[in-house]
Design an enzyme around this catalytic site. Sequence first.
Site: not given
Ligand code: FAD
Length: 402
Positions: A127, A245
């Site tokens: 989480g 991880e």
């Molecule tokens: C299939 C799947 C399984 C997952 N499982 C888990 C889980 O079990 N537990 C958990 O806690 N999370 C989980 N996640 C979440 C995952 O860790 C996040 O999706 C990831 O960290 C990206 O965050 P976000 O989706 O909010 O995208 P955002 O942070 O909103 O990013 C959107 C886009 O902006 C870009 N971006 C953001 N900040 C920057 C920056 N500073 N510089 C350049 N580019 C940037 C990103 O690269 C991305 O392309 C999972 C995600 C997926 C898709």
Amino acid sequence: MDLNFSAEDIAFRDEVRAFLKDNWTDQDRKDMGNGLSMDHDIPVRWHRRLAEKGWAAPNWPLEHGGCPWTPTQKYIFDVECANANCPRLISFGLNLVAPVLYTFGNEEQQKKYLPDILSGKTWWCQGYSEPGAGSDLAGLSTRAERQGDHYIVNGQKTWTSTAHNADMIFCLVRTDPSAKIKQQGISFLLIDMKSPGITVKPIITLDGQHHVNDTFFDNVKVPVANLIGEENMGWTYAKLLLTHERTGIAGVARSKNRLDELKAAASTEPTGMGQAPLIDDPSFRAKISQIEIDLMALEITDLRTLADVQKGGAPGPESSILKVRGTEIQQSIAELFLECAGYYSQPYVKDTHWGNYEGEMIGADYSTSTALQYFNTRPATVYGGSSEVQRNIISKAVLGLR
Ligand SMILES: Cc1cc2nc3c(=O)[nH]c(=O)nc-3n(C[C@H](O)[C@H](O)[C@H](O)COP(=O)(O)OP(=O)(O)OC[C@H]3O[C@@H](n4cnc5c(N)ncnc54)[C@H](O)[C@@H]3O)c2cc1C
């Protein structure tokens, strides 16, 4: 490190092969199908067999049940498991929360949780992410307020993989909203998924499957005894977990195995009536060669990381290199499989379990799961931290750029 296998290494490899032959059978492989499912049964079956042998957690410290193996032996074990098509073990317990527990947990917590993680009795989920906190994880807002010997937790986690199967969740929660720096004021809590007030709602991903969820906390009561380390110091523990991880996501041995399967598929797949197999096409061969070269480079980096971890400590920011390159390679292989299967790739096959087609086949055997594999690898460059964010970490923490 020495990459030539010694006589002991070869004896070890033979021991692993003999064990795999007896313990991951053709029937198990048939039950597993194409291996894309994150459902309980198959990985737990494999986890428990490894645990009985004492091989479930090679990277753990010996005193907690790790294996007295050299980095080369760990590498051999990974390669042999990938070659035998064993399922990937679900990492949330074994490889994510366990290192936090044996590094920062107290003795009582270690005794309570580690044996059941090792044996495969308890199933964990992660989480961390929230609707407003993914890449910017420290912006999380799930709140834990202390009331006597409990915390009361309110908020939402998202993308929680396998939460619908999990017994426990490890969570980052905000315990001090007034902290001046957002990384401060975060704590690391272990929460029983059966606690009243937790609701899990499925999110269906591109591959049409249910791996991930939204997890809601509504006045969930959590004993203070479930706090890891010190209150408001959770960010430190969270970062250690992320390096483990990212190292684990690289999946070098599996990619090598998939590349071999791709070559075999391309050797038999005709490009058209009376035409040569795809493997003879120079542009396709060039793509395979490029992946092979990238994979060799990644393998050496992976082995260097393993050797460093063996000397003590956790993987450093180099784990971001493994994560970026490992997942990009996984995606490239999945794309070439699609190219190889062409129009026999099928996104969804009706009435099948994970594209494990049992009716009349159209196209080569491998082709029914190529589209599923493709969709399944798309999020790999996002979960565990997106590639863009990993490149930021590499530029700052590895290359020292500002
Ligand atoms: C299939 C799947 C399984 C997952 N499982 C888990 C889980 O079990 N537990 C958990 O806690 N999370 C989980 N996640 C979440 C995952 O860790 C996040 O999706 C990831 O960290 C990206 O965050 P976000 O989706 O909010 O995208 P955002 O942070 O909103 O990013 C959107 C886009 O902006 C870009 N971006 C953001 N900040 C920057 C920056 N500073 N510089 C350049 N580019 C940037 C990103 O690269 C991305 O392309 C999972 C995600 C997926 C898709």
